[in-house]
Design a protein around this motif. Structure first.
Motif, mmCIF file in Angstrom:
data_model
loop_
_atom_site.group_PDB
_atom_site.id
_atom_site.type_symbol
_atom_site.label_atom_id
_atom_site.label_comp_id
_atom_site.label_asym_id
_atom_site.label_seq_id
_atom_site.Cartn_x
_atom_site.Cartn_y
_atom_site.Cartn_z
ATOM 1 N N GLU A 138 3.374 28.399 20.284
ATOM 2 C CA GLU A 138 4.199 27.569 19.409
ATOM 3 C C GLU A 138 3.609 27.458 17.992
ATOM 4 O OE1 GLU A 138 4.854 23.859 21.446
ATOM 5 O OE2 GLU A 138 5.369 24.878 23.314
ATOM 6 N N GLY A 139 2.406 26.890 17.863
ATOM 7 C CA GLY A 139 1.845 26.620 16.544
ATOM 8 C C GLY A 139 1.632 27.855 15.691
ATOM 9 N N LEU A 140 1.250 28.970 16.328
ATOM 10 C CA LEU A 140 0.979 30.207 15.580
ATOM 11 C C LEU A 140 2.021 31.287 15.861
ATOM 12 C CD1 LEU A 140 -2.918 30.500 15.999
ATOM 13 C CD2 LEU A 140 -1.614 29.390 14.170
ATOM 14 N N SER A 141 3.175 30.891 16.347
ATOM 15 C CA SER A 141 4.156 31.880 16.810
ATOM 16 C C SER A 141 4.726 32.755 15.684
ATOM 17 C CB SER A 141 5.300 31.180 17.547
ATOM 18 O OG SER A 141 5.919 30.213 16.709
ATOM 19 N N ALA A 142 4.606 32.325 14.428
ATOM 20 C CA ALA A 142 5.103 33.154 13.319
ATOM 21 C C ALA A 142 4.087 34.196 12.882
ATOM 22 C CB ALA A 142 5.454 32.259 12.123
ATOM 23 N N ASN A 143 2.863 34.117 13.412
ATOM 24 C CA ASN A 143 1.801 35.025 13.001
ATOM 25 C C ASN A 143 1.756 36.290 13.843
ATOM 26 O OD1 ASN A 143 -0.655 33.640 11.141
ATOM 27 N ND2 ASN A 143 0.821 32.233 12.030
ATOM 28 N N ASN A 144 1.455 37.397 13.190
ATOM 29 C CA ASN A 144 1.018 38.585 13.909
ATOM 30 C C ASN A 144 -0.459 38.356 14.204
ATOM 31 O OD1 ASN A 144 0.551 41.135 14.926
ATOM 32 N ND2 ASN A 144 0.487 42.115 12.918
ATOM 33 N N ILE A 145 -0.809 38.221 15.484
ATOM 34 C CA ILE A 145 -2.194 37.914 15.854
ATOM 35 C C ILE A 145 -3.020 39.198 15.739
ATOM 36 C CG2 ILE A 145 -3.731 37.003 17.629
ATOM 37 C CD1 ILE A 145 -1.758 34.959 16.476
ATOM 38 N N LEU A 146 -3.902 39.223 14.781
ATOM 39 C CA LEU A 146 -4.710 40.416 14.529
ATOM 40 C C LEU A 146 -5.932 40.478 15.435
ATOM 41 C CD1 LEU A 146 -4.581 40.301 10.622
ATOM 42 C CD2 LEU A 146 -3.065 41.553 12.190
ATOM 43 N N SER A 147 -6.466 39.301 15.791
ATOM 44 C CA SER A 147 -7.659 39.304 16.639
ATOM 45 C C SER A 147 -7.825 37.970 17.343
ATOM 46 C CB SER A 147 -8.918 39.597 15.814
ATOM 47 O OG SER A 147 -9.182 38.521 14.919
ATOM 48 N N LEU A 148 -8.466 38.039 18.493
ATOM 49 C CA LEU A 148 -8.944 36.864 19.221
ATOM 50 C C LEU A 148 -10.410 37.109 19.543
ATOM 51 C CD1 LEU A 148 -6.051 36.555 21.846
ATOM 52 C CD2 LEU A 148 -6.418 34.991 19.936
ATOM 53 N N LYS A 149 -11.254 36.152 19.224
ATOM 54 C CA LYS A 149 -12.664 36.213 19.616
ATOM 55 C C LYS A 149 -12.993 34.868 20.232
ATOM 56 C CE LYS A 149 -13.958 39.293 15.791
ATOM 57 N NZ LYS A 149 -14.865 39.460 14.620
ATOM 58 N N ALA A 150 -13.433 34.870 21.476
ATOM 59 C CA ALA A 150 -13.490 33.594 22.179
ATOM 60 C C ALA A 150 -14.698 33.460 23.090
ATOM 61 C CB ALA A 150 -12.211 33.415 22.987
ATOM 62 N N ILE A 151 -15.275 32.265 23.065
ATOM 63 C CA ILE A 151 -16.264 31.846 24.061
ATOM 64 C C ILE A 151 -15.468 31.108 25.128
ATOM 65 C CG2 ILE A 151 -18.247 30.343 24.514
ATOM 66 C CD1 ILE A 151 -19.057 30.830 21.552
ATOM 67 N N LEU A 152 -15.318 31.723 26.294
ATOM 68 C CA LEU A 152 -14.394 31.228 27.307
ATOM 69 C C LEU A 152 -15.078 30.794 28.599
ATOM 70 C CD1 LEU A 152 -11.598 33.919 26.832
ATOM 71 C CD2 LEU A 152 -11.479 31.520 26.154
ATOM 72 N N ASN A 153 -16.402 30.899 28.650
ATOM 73 C CA ASN A 153 -17.107 30.501 29.864
ATOM 74 C C ASN A 153 -18.290 29.605 29.517
ATOM 75 O OD1 ASN A 153 -19.442 31.218 32.039
ATOM 76 N ND2 ASN A 153 -17.430 31.174 32.991
ATOM 77 N N GLY A 154 -18.208 28.346 29.909
ATOM 78 C CA GLY A 154 -19.235 27.374 29.561
ATOM 79 C C GLY A 154 -20.574 27.652 30.206
ATOM 80 N N THR A 155 -20.572 28.167 31.433
ATOM 81 C CA THR A 155 -21.830 28.464 32.129
ATOM 82 C C THR A 155 -22.645 29.490 31.355
ATOM 83 O OG1 THR A 155 -20.820 27.994 34.288
ATOM 84 C CG2 THR A 155 -22.834 29.314 34.281
ATOM 85 N N SER A 156 -22.003 30.595 30.989
ATOM 86 C CA SER A 156 -22.704 31.644 30.245
ATOM 87 C C SER A 156 -23.150 31.146 28.877
ATOM 88 C CB SER A 156 -21.796 32.871 30.079
ATOM 89 O OG SER A 156 -21.524 33.460 31.330
ATOM 90 N N ASN A 157 -22.313 30.349 28.235
ATOM 91 C CA ASN A 157 -22.675 29.855 26.907
ATOM 92 C C ASN A 157 -23.860 28.896 26.984
ATOM 93 O OD1 ASN A 157 -21.952 30.104 24.096
ATOM 94 N ND2 ASN A 157 -21.423 27.934 24.156
ATOM 95 N N PHE A 158 -23.913 28.084 28.038
ATOM 96 C CA PHE A 158 -25.055 27.186 28.233
ATOM 97 C C PHE A 158 -26.343 27.991 28.401
ATOM 98 C CE2 PHE A 158 -28.044 25.128 31.106
ATOM 99 C CZ PHE A 158 -28.242 23.899 30.492
ATOM 100 N N ILE A 159 -26.292 29.035 29.221
ATOM 101 C CA ILE A 159 -27.481 29.862 29.489
ATOM 102 C C ILE A 159 -27.953 30.551 28.217
ATOM 103 C CG2 ILE A 159 -28.294 31.927 30.704
ATOM 104 C CD1 ILE A 159 -26.442 31.063 33.046
#
Length: 420
Positions: A138-159
């Motif tokens: 919804e919020g970004l639906s007018a955008n062509n999404i060029l990239s996603l870079k994400a920290i998606l796992n809390g366990t790995s990020n904690f380590i």
């Protein structure tokens, strides 16, 4: 207008109990915001739960066949059994909310087809308390999404956050994460990258409409990262993070999950502990960052209830994966991914070794960007660190396979991709 929605919770563990508690304790504010009372009336569990906030049933058929239930919240976990249950419910035109990223990673398009005349909400399947699904749809639906870079796992990020401070190895940090409840007794789903991959595939479906499964994309975990890699990262002003990455290239998109060396001054590099964050690059908005709790009962329950409230307001499905017509992105093959690389090599300390390594790199079209030799101290062998200019995954994998056969190699070569 209907004044009350009856909810069945399919699962009454950490998340299910948190959903029930929030619906009961925040009943007035929820009703004020969506105009309807949302009441949990039954929960499915493997056994009776003392002090449960709602009646418990251990009979799945009894629960899913109740005609008075308006919406079901699937909070069971697993893949095939939940898929069968959710499919049955959608075929009966029952509304469903799920937090199950593994099921969606494999069956999201089949469920989308079944949900055309019903409602399927899944905000809780990615990044817990961050409303990234609604942001993309919804919020970004007018955008062509060029990239996603994400920290998606809390366990790995904690380590990785703890290891980056120095003086701690992977094994001890994992044990600490388990003691604190951040990691499961069997942590492989988190540390091997599969959890993050499931979430990335869901986001990629919304951003690009790409029909990929986990086995189709490049996935590497964090379990081989050591103190030497943290040493190199510190020396060259990098931070190591497990990232889910999507990059659009005209009508193609590359999808990958792996540890990355990223510059310390990037926003994602500053996301520590068990927190999650998603950086979205759009052609209109450019880069925006969304940060928050990615897991835990309350964060996930918050997302589940947001979907329940959306159903209460609209009572219909807008679009499950964000598209009303086909969008034809194809997946970039793993071998054709092009990025920069970091290499850690443990070798015999003798004349000619470095020359041979650089020769093999040249033969595989790999160009060196930087080089560092760690002081030997008490070690018998030398540790060499390289970074490369942009090159193809196929070239690096071929180089590593050849390197493993060389007599001067004294340990398995190790590689991390660099994301800048």
């Amino acid at each position: 207008m209907q004044k009350e929605l009856k909810i069945a919770l399919l699962g009454y563990g950490v998340v299910g109990s948190a959903v029930a508690k929030a619906l009961i304790e925040n009943e007035k504010i929820i009703k004020a915001r969506c105009g309807v009372s949302i009441k949990p009336v039954i929960a499915l569990a493997k056994s009776k739960k003392p002090n449960a906030l709602v009646p418990i049933s251990t009979d799945i058929e009894e629960v899913i066949n109740r005609d008075d239930i308006d919406i079901f919240a699937e909070l069971m976990g697993g893949i095939e059994t939940p898929f069968e249950i959710v499919s049955k419910l959608l075929k009966r035109k029952k509304a469903v909310v799920t937090a199950n990223k593994a099921m969606l990673a494999y069956h999201r398009y089949e469920l989308e087809a079944l949900a055309k005349d019903s409602f399927l909400g899944y905000e809780a399947s990615v990044a817990g308390g961050i409303p990234i699904i609604k942001i993309l749809k919804e919020g970004l639906s007018a955008n062509n999404i060029l990239s996603l870079k994400a920290i998606l796992n809390g366990t790995s990020n904690f380590i990785l956050s703890a290891m980056s401070k120095g003086g701690v190895n992977f094994k001890d940090t994992l044990q600490k994460a388990q003691n604190l409840g951040y990691a499961e007794a069997d942590p492989s789903f988190d540390i091997k990258g599969f959890d993050a991959a499931h979430k990335l595939l869901i986001l990629a479906s919304i951003a690009y409409g790409v029909r990929a499964k986990p086995e189709d994309i490049l996935i590497q975990g964090i379990d081989e990262i050591g103190a030497e890699d943290m040493y190199f990262a510190s020396e060259f002003d990098y931070t190591i993070k497990l990232l889910g990455i999507a990059k659009a290239q005209k009508d193609k998109v590359e999808l990958r999950v792996h540890p990355c060396l990223i510059p310390k001054d990037e926003m994602l590099a500053k996301v520590n502990g068990v927190m999650n964050a998603i950086s979205v690059g759009g052609d209109m908005l450019e880069e925006s960052l969304y940060y928050g709790a990615g897991a835990g009962g309350n964060a996930t329950a918050s997302a589940v209830i947001s979907d329940l409230m959306e159903f209460a307001r609209t009572n219909k499905q807008k679009s499950v994966l964000g598209f009303v017509s086909e969008l034809s992105y194809t997946l970039v093959p793993k071998d054709e991914i092009c990025t920069k690389y970091y290499l850690r090599l443990k070798v015999e300390d003798k004349i000619g070794v470095l020359s041979k390594i650089t020769q093999l790199m040249s033969e595989n079209a790999i160009s060196i960007d930087s080089f560092l030799q760690k002081p030997k101290q008490d070690e018998i062998y030398s540790t060499l660190f390289f970074t490369t200019h942009h090159t193809f995954e196929k070239s690096v994998q071929n180089f590593l396979a050849i390197l493993k056969k060389q007599e001067f190699m004294k340990a398995e070569p190790f590689m991390i991709r660099i994301e800048q």
